[in-house]
Design a protein around this motif. Structure first.
Motif, PDB file in Angstrom:
ATOM      1  N   TYR A  55       0.823  -1.216   0.000  1.00  0.00           N
ATOM      2  CA  TYR A  55       0.000   0.000   0.000  1.00  0.00           C
ATOM      3  C   TYR A  55       0.853   1.260   0.000  1.00  0.00           C
ATOM      4  O   TYR A  55       0.386   2.331  -0.428  1.00  0.00           O
ATOM      5  CB  TYR A  55      -0.944  -0.017   1.201  1.00  0.00           C
ATOM      6  N   ARG A  56       2.093   1.170   0.467  1.00  0.00           N
ATOM      7  CA  ARG A  56       2.970   2.348   0.455  1.00  0.00           C
ATOM      8  C   ARG A  56       3.279   2.769  -0.979  1.00  0.00           C
ATOM      9  O   ARG A  56       3.289   3.965  -1.301  1.00  0.00           O
ATOM     10  CB  ARG A  56       4.260   2.038   1.210  1.00  0.00           C
ATOM     11  N   LEU A  58       1.370   2.146  -3.628  1.00  0.00           N
ATOM     12  CA  LEU A  58       0.133   2.667  -4.201  1.00  0.00           C
ATOM     13  C   LEU A  58      -0.138   4.096  -3.724  1.00  0.00           C
ATOM     14  O   LEU A  58      -0.538   4.957  -4.508  1.00  0.00           O
ATOM     15  CB  LEU A  58      -1.039   1.763  -3.822  1.00  0.00           C
ATOM     16  N   ALA A  59       0.085   4.341  -2.437  1.00  0.00           N
ATOM     17  CA  ALA A  59      -0.148   5.685  -1.887  1.00  0.00           C
ATOM     18  C   ALA A  59       0.797   6.701  -2.519  1.00  0.00           C
ATOM     19  O   ALA A  59       0.394   7.835  -2.846  1.00  0.00           O
ATOM     20  CB  ALA A  59       0.030   5.667  -0.371  1.00  0.00           C
ATOM     21  N   THR A  60       2.056   6.313  -2.700  1.00  0.00           N
ATOM     22  CA  THR A  60       3.031   7.222  -3.305  1.00  0.00           C
ATOM     23  C   THR A  60       2.665   7.541  -4.744  1.00  0.00           C
ATOM     24  O   THR A  60       2.705   8.702  -5.170  1.00  0.00           O
ATOM     25  CB  THR A  60       4.442   6.608  -3.246  1.00  0.00           C
ATOM     26  N   PHE A  62      -0.301   7.400  -6.157  1.00  0.00           N
ATOM     27  CA  PHE A  62      -1.506   8.233  -6.182  1.00  0.00           C
ATOM     28  C   PHE A  62      -1.154   9.686  -5.866  1.00  0.00           C
ATOM     29  O   PHE A  62      -1.625  10.613  -6.549  1.00  0.00           O
ATOM     30  CB  PHE A  62      -2.534   7.708  -5.176  1.00  0.00           C
ATOM     31  N   GLY A  63      -0.347   9.895  -4.834  1.00  0.00           N
ATOM     32  CA  GLY A  63       0.028  11.259  -4.467  1.00  0.00           C
ATOM     33  C   GLY A  63       0.747  11.985  -5.579  1.00  0.00           C
ATOM     34  O   GLY A  63       0.476  13.163  -5.862  1.00  0.00           O
ATOM     35  N   GLU A 240       5.727   7.714   1.189  1.00  0.00           N
ATOM     36  CA  GLU A 240       4.280   7.641   0.978  1.00  0.00           C
ATOM     37  C   GLU A 240       3.535   8.682   1.815  1.00  0.00           C
ATOM     38  O   GLU A 240       2.527   9.235   1.375  1.00  0.00           O
ATOM     39  CB  GLU A 240       3.759   6.231   1.277  1.00  0.00           C
ATOM     40  N   VAL A 241       4.048   8.996   3.000  1.00  0.00           N
ATOM     41  CA  VAL A 241       3.416   9.995   3.868  1.00  0.00           C
ATOM     42  C   VAL A 241       3.558  11.380   3.244  1.00  0.00           C
ATOM     43  O   VAL A 241       2.600  12.162   3.200  1.00  0.00           O
ATOM     44  CB  VAL A 241       4.045   9.971   5.281  1.00  0.00           C
ATOM     45  N   MET A 244       1.265  11.676   0.036  1.00  0.00           N
ATOM     46  CA  MET A 244      -0.154  11.821   0.359  1.00  0.00           C
ATOM     47  C   MET A 244      -0.445  13.169   1.024  1.00  0.00           C
ATOM     48  O   MET A 244      -1.500  13.763   0.790  1.00  0.00           O
ATOM     49  CB  MET A 244      -0.613  10.675   1.257  1.00  0.00           C
ATOM     50  N   SER A 248      -2.937  15.943  -0.549  1.00  0.00           N
ATOM     51  CA  SER A 248      -4.043  16.509   0.232  1.00  0.00           C
ATOM     52  C   SER A 248      -4.039  18.027   0.152  1.00  0.00           C
ATOM     53  O   SER A 248      -5.099  18.653   0.025  1.00  0.00           O
ATOM     54  CB  SER A 248      -3.941  16.053   1.692  1.00  0.00           C
ATOM     55  N   LEU A 270      -2.959   1.759 -11.047  1.00  0.00           N
ATOM     56  CA  LEU A 270      -3.036   1.362  -9.635  1.00  0.00           C
ATOM     57  C   LEU A 270      -3.627  -0.039  -9.500  1.00  0.00           C
ATOM     58  O   LEU A 270      -3.149  -0.854  -8.697  1.00  0.00           O
ATOM     59  CB  LEU A 270      -3.872   2.380  -8.850  1.00  0.00           C
TER      60      LEU A 270
END
Length: 403
Positions: A55-56, A58-60, A62-63, A240-241, A244, A248, A270
């Motif tokens: 998921y890290r 995928l999150a990266t 997407f961001g 990833e943090v 995201m 945001s 994705l």
């Protein structure tokens, strides 16, 4: 044959050829079907399937897609077009700019999106200058591939490697900067040689010197937040943090409807990643994978063999599936972090060999097909020397100057 091995083989075959005969199944559909079958036949439990998804990554992704969407919506790419049109007075000058800009921007953001942005821009610029677009289009996709090798966020396969290896952003960048810069130089030299006549032909009068709309406030916001994003990456915060958090911040806006942003996000990519993670999770539990792992300790003992196996696989099934296949095997080679960097370098540089070597190539060639045709052989004649020189230099550098 174990069911998981058959599912894995068929899924990767469709990934390689793009679409099977008769059936209308694309690459994303193939991996979704394959992942579902892995669970259905019991090759992997539903709980383990969830655990296998990174998921890290995928999150990266997407961001970064949200960030690039705002790059397009703000009109920053139009500002860049106008700046180039005023200063790149010759085809060779435009070539230098394309290689430098595509290389740098692809290192900062995902290379596929840079190709998506720059292809229509290049067609417009070459038309305005009255010059042949082919050398510049080849420069775009090849420089985007090479430049993206410099950072963890440069392309999807590097993201997978970065998450799996735990190498921090700064260490990855320091080790990969010189091979990427050298690859950009090799790209320029090869295109300059093969297209010397087109690049020395005088240009005609500019036919399109204006009409480059942009939104000043959005451009300023993009510059500020993308700078903050890079600062977060280099500071050592979880990638990833950071991705995201920046996404945001981009979504907090009065001017852009969320629907416009979502339309620019590649949800198919994705889903492709989710399916691949599950398929590899199921395949790793098979006897065939155990045999392959044992074989790798014999066949992939050094950086040279790893590089060229990675390059070959990347052109058979594309670089992301190749990295997912080789990822668990790299751990057995005893090369440490250097092995991960060699895998990132070789799988990425190998994308320049053929049109099918990377998604970035396909984006450029297909995106320009309405105006100009770039054949498989035309790409290969430039891609072959660029790939061989880039990978050879990368192996030499990482073996002798690894930090």
């Amino acid at each position: 044959m174990e069911p998981s091995v058959l599912i894995f083989a068929v899924s990767y075959l469709i990934l390689a050829i793009g679409q099977p005969p008769i059936l209308r199944i694309d690459r994303t559909g193939a991996v979704i079907i394959g992942a579902s079958l892995m669970v259905f036949v019991g090759a992997i439990s539903m709980e383990d399937a969830y655990k296998s998804i990174d998921y890290r990554t995928l999150a990266t992704l997407f961001g970064l897609m949200v960030l690039v969407a705002h790059f397009r919506l703000s009109g920053a790419v139009n500002l860049l077009s106008a700046w180039v049109l005023k200063r790149a007075g010759t085809p060779n000058g435009l070539l230098i700019f394309v290689i430098a800009a595509a290389g740098v921007l692809s290192a900062l953001f995902v290379n596929d999106t840079i190709c998506l942005l720059f292809t229509p821009m290049l067609l417009r610029l070459t038309y305005s200058m009255g010059t042949d677009p082919r050398p510049h289009l080849l420069a775009l996709c090849m420089a985007a591939n090479v430049g993206s090798a410099a950072t963890i966020t440069g392309n999807p396969q590097n993201l997978i490697i970065g998450m799996a290896s735990g190498i921090n952003y700064g260490k990855f960048f320091i080790n990969m900067l010189v091979p990427s810069a050298a690859g950009l130089l090799f790209t320029y030299v090869a295109i300059r040689i093969f297209y010397r006549h087109q690049l020395t032909t005088p240009t005609t009068q500019h036919k399109d010197s204006g009409n480059f709309p942009y939104h000043k406030a959005m451009v300023i916001k993009f510059i500020f937040l993308s700078t903050a994003c890079l600062a977060g990456f280099f500071s050592g915060l979880p990638i990833e943090v950071v991705a995201m958090a920046i996404a945001s911040c981009f979504l907090i806006t009065r001017r852009v409807k969320p629907e416009k942003v979502y339309q620019m996000i590649d949800f198919k990519l994705l889903l492709l990643f989710i399916g691949l993670f599950v398929i590899m999770g199921g395949f790793q539990g098979s006897k065939a994978f155990t045999w392959l792992s044992d074989l790798s300790t014999i066949a992939l003992r050094g950086s040279i063999s790893l590089s060229f196996v990675s390059a070959g696989l990347s052109n058979l099934v594309s670089n992301v599936p190749a990295v997912m296949l080789l990822k668990p095997l790299v751990k057995t080679l005893g090369l440490g972090d250097r092995g991960w960097l060699i895998l990132a370098m070789s799988s990425t540089f190998a994308g320049n060999l053929t049109i099918l070597g990377s998604i970035a190539n396909i984006i450029v060639v297909e995106g320009a097909s309405g105006r100009v045709r770039i054949s498989f052989m035309e790409h290969l004649k430039v891609g072959l020397p660029v790939t061989l020189t880039s990978i050879s230099f990368g192996i030499w550098w990482l073996n002798n100057f690894y930090i």
